[in-house]
Design an enzyme around this catalytic site. Structure first.
Site: not given
Ligand code: ADP
Length: 796
Positions: A690, A733
């Site tokens: 990611s 996140k």
């Protein structure tokens, strides 16, 4: 029985002159005949029987020689020793099985010169050998010594009697004395034969002394060993008898402690309502215990086992309080927010109320540390009026930790499940299994399979603990699991559970939690009152922002506690009566600020980009840095990156090279540059795809010389052709980026749906850009030249 008696031979030993020079021989299998010795010989061999048949009063001398090997049946010249003894036959006794017993008396030593015949029996030519004597003091001393030795030996050998010793005393001739002494003992044939073959009397005594000394030593050692063994046995026997006597005396006096103990255990067993199986096992064990001496190690083991059986809450349970209104009040009263989770818990309890058994799914609270998983569990327990227990499964690798050790192991105990149940004292507590995602597996067995049994409502009514040996019913227990992240949970376990997510709090929620729960709790725990300490909101906000960076509120609670301590000290030492906690006070109590909003400070030159990572503690922002130097076109990666992350970096570089022209890098000679990418914090291993877009942004920024916007954070996987793929952990996140003060995020377009799960307040405060292609990322993230100029002008 036909007995043939010849003249007694007392005197014959001295009739040496008439002894023959050719003698018929009887071979001896396992012994040596000495002069003067009278022994019975069992005669069975054909040749020897023929020899005996020829014996008569005139010719009753025979030679007796020992065989080298006792097992040889028909010995030839090589099988016999070279020395023997002339003997006279005193008596022949016919035995019923056609064999004979012959009593012979040794007369004189001889040495074999030649074989005269071997059939019908052996005859040999001999030389009579006389003793060579020396009359000196040394011989006398040797004789005395020999007598003493025999005396000592007789003490170990009951078959050497006083009469034997008397006989030895009476023998004056040293040579004969030696022969007799040796003949009395049970020595090996070769040893006896050596003595027979020595004619020098002095030498013979010396050799005999040597042999006897060795013999005595063996006897002494043997007897010592024997004594030790005997000593051990008789000691334990003695102790046993003494103990038994003591028991009897105690009983007589009416203070039979063991008896009282056993009686108490029996009474306790009758009072406690053990299920039938457990009752039987306990009864049997008490019986066993009553037969054991109380000082034995096994007694303690057995006693501990009985205590476990008696102390477990087999049938003891608390009455459930299924008043849903009250349960709701308790959950509400203990926790701020967590609306969804609380709603699900109430539904769960409602089902419990309607359906009495516990066969529903197991709840699993999932989220970073400090978000209130444990305290939710406690609230559920108190709402139901049940006991609350908790074990941590973190790092658990041994199946025996769950199931216990068999009692055959020294120091064995039940597993953690049964131990906790005993601690709870009821068989229906709320049982929290913490950190179910950190359970391990190795050669000691798989604890998760044991856990499966614990959690399976079809099986757990008869949970088998190795120590208990009797099944325990766990079906009334309400299990709740907790985990930080879902991935490591063994799939079979995950199947059994219904996950309720607690992703973490935003600043506003933390402020509320602090105001309503943490502050009052800490004030009370520090012995303060609302009059003495007041927290202002700006102070709490400052603690949240500058002294903690976490998804939960654990550190926040800790810092509030630190301030309370600080004030408690002042109040106790009467420095102050009341303290208002404002920003200024916070700094005084907690010291310099621990966390800064770093983004604008970190991104001061090209080559740095802000990413977000998903961790067990929620999420965090991270800065990816790239730099360049002269070299050979190498890509250097540091910061403990995993393979997947390394490959993302390779892919990013390849993408930039393939798009060099579009990016204005046509003139760049990649072959003469080394690019170095570093992901702090270097000490923590990182992996996953990611960070792809962030690495690419950092590299593109480095090579183009354009700064990355400091208020943007990004996440997303990249492909070689520049497509951006979705990633996991979006909720965490986004919260982490929000915590760090970031208000603009670049996310893969396929992740747009995941945003729904984030709190509305956060969504309202932040701007999200959803992208499909890498080119869009660079467009958004990199500052344009005029922007840069403007920034520079502002700075100037
Ligand atoms: P976890 O088990 O998730 O690690 P804890 O249950 O130990 O977290 O929570 C840490 C502390 O924070 C506890 O004192 C708890 O009461 C408090 N806390 C967490 N979330 C909330 C909340 N929503 N409302 C009130 N207090 C909370």
């Amino acid at each position: 029985m036909n007995i043939k008696i010849n003249n007694p031979a007392e005197d014959k030993t001295d009739e040496m002159e008439i002894l023959p020079e050719i003698l018929p021989i009887i071979p001896l299998r396992n012994s040596v005949l000495f002069p003067h010795q009278i022994i019975p010989l069992a005669v069975g061999r054909e040749k020897s029987l023929k020899l005996l048949a020829d014996i008569n009063e005139q010719t009753n001398y025979i030679g007796v020689i020992a065989q080298k090997q006792g097992l040889v049946d028909d010995p030839g010249p090589d099988d016999l020793y070279q020395w023997g003894t002339i003997a006279t036959v005193l008596k022949v006794i016919d035995l019923p099985d056609d064999s004979k017993s012959v009593i012979v008396q040794g007369i004189h030593r001889f040495r074999l010169l030649d074989f005269a015949q071997s059939d019908p029996y052996i005859k040999v030519v001999i030389e009579k050998m006389d003793d060579v004597t020396t009359d000196d003091l040394q011989t006398e001393a040797l004789v005395m010594n020999l007598r003493t030795l025999m005396q000592s030996i007789s003490e170990y050998l009951p078959n050497i009697t006083g009469e034997h010793l008397m006989m030895l005393t009476n023998i004056q001739d040293p040579g004969r004395l030696t022969d007799t002494a040796i003949s009395l003992l049970n020595l090996e044939t070769p040893e006896k034969e050596t003595i027979l073959e020595i004619v020098s009397v002095k030498e013979r005594i010396e050799k005999a002394t040597f042999i006897l000394n060795e013999y005595l030593q063996k006897l002494e050692i043997g007897s010592k060993i024997q004594n030790e063994v005997q000593g051990e046995i008789s000691k334990s026997q003695r102790e046993y008898f003494l103990r038994e006597q003591m028991k009897a005396i105690h009983k007589e006096l009416g203070d039979d402690k063991e008896g009282v103990e056993i009686a108490e255990l029996r009474e306790k067993l009758e009072e406690s309502e053990l299920p039938e199986d457990a009752h039987k096992v306990t009864e049997k064990e008490i019986d066993r215990l009553s037969r054991m001496p109380s000082s034995s190690a096994e007694y303690t083991v057995s006693r501990t086992y009985i205590d476990w059986l008696l102390d477990l809450p087999w049938n003891k349970s608390t009455e459930d309080n299924l008043d849903l209104k009250k349960a709701e009040e308790i959950l509400e009263g203990d926790h701020y927010g967590l609306v969804k989770v609380k709603k699900r818990v109430i539904e769960y309890l409602a089902v419990r109320k309607l359906k009495k058994d516990m066969k529903g799914p197991i709840l699993c609270f999932m989220g970073p540390p400090g978000v209130g998983k444990t305290s939710l569990g406690k609230s559920i327990a108190s709402a139901l009026g049940r006991k609350f227990i908790r074990i941590s499964l973190g790092g658990l690798r041994d199946e025996a930790e769950i199931r216990g050790h068999r009692r055959t192991y020294i120091g064995a105990l039940p597993g953690r499940i049964i131990q906790s149940i005993k601690r709870a004292g009821t068989n229906n507590p709320v049982f929290m299994l913490d950190e179910i995602d950190k359970i391990g597996m190795d050669f000691r067995g798989d604890p998760s399979s044991a856990l499966l049994e614990v959690l399976d409502p079809e099986q757990n009514f008869s949970f088998a603990d190795h120590y208990l040996d009797v099944d325990f019913d766990l079906s009334k227990v309400m299990f709740i699991a907790t985990a930080n992240i879902a991935d490591p949970i063994p799939p079979a376990l995950k199947d059994r559970m219904e996950t309720l997510e607690l992703p973490g709090y935003i600043e506003e929620e933390k402020l509320q939690i602090a105001r309503k729960f943490l502050v009052p709790k800490q004030i009370e725990e520090h012995g303060l009152s609302d009059e003495q300490i007041v927290f202002h909101d700006d102070a709490l906000r400052q603690i949240i922002r500058s002294y903690t960076r976490e998804a939960g509120v654990r550190n926040l609670e800790r810092e509030i506690a630190a301030i309370c301590r600080h004030v408690a000290k002042q109040v106790a030492s009467e420095e102050t009566k009341r303290q208002e906690i404002e920003e200024e006070r916070v700094r005084k109590a907690l010291g310099p600020i621990k966390f800064f909003s770093e983004t604008s400070e970190r991104i001061i030159r090209p080559g740095i980009a802000t990413g977000v990572a998903w961790t067990a503690a929620g999420g965090d922002i991270l800065f990816i840095e790239a730099t360049r130097m002269k070299g050979k076109g190498n890509l250097i990666l540091t910061g403990q990156l995993g393979d997947v992350m390394k490959e993302s970096a390779q892919a990013a570089l390849s993408y930039i090279r393939s798009r060099a022209e579009d990016l204005g890098l046509a003139d760049l000679d990649f072959e003469s540059e080394n690019i170095h990418v570093h992901v702090p914090a270097g000490g923590i291993p990182k992996d996953g795809p990611s960070a792809g877009v962030t690495i690419l942004s950092a590299m593109a920024s480095l090579l183009t010389g354009k700064l990355v916007h400091s208020d943007i954070a990004m996440t997303g996987e990249i492909t070689l052709r520049g497509t951006v793929l979705p990633v996991g952990g979006i909720k965490e996140k986004v919260l982490a980026a929000h915590r760090a003060g970031i208000r603009h995020m670049i996310l893969p377009w396929k992740n747009e749906k995941d945003l729904e799960e984030t709190p509305e307040e956060v969504r309202e405060e932040m701007k999200f850009s959803f992208i499909k292609e890498m080119s869009e990322v660079l467009e958004l993230a990199l500052q344009h030249e005029n922007e840069e100029k403007a920034a520079d002008d502002n700075a100037a």
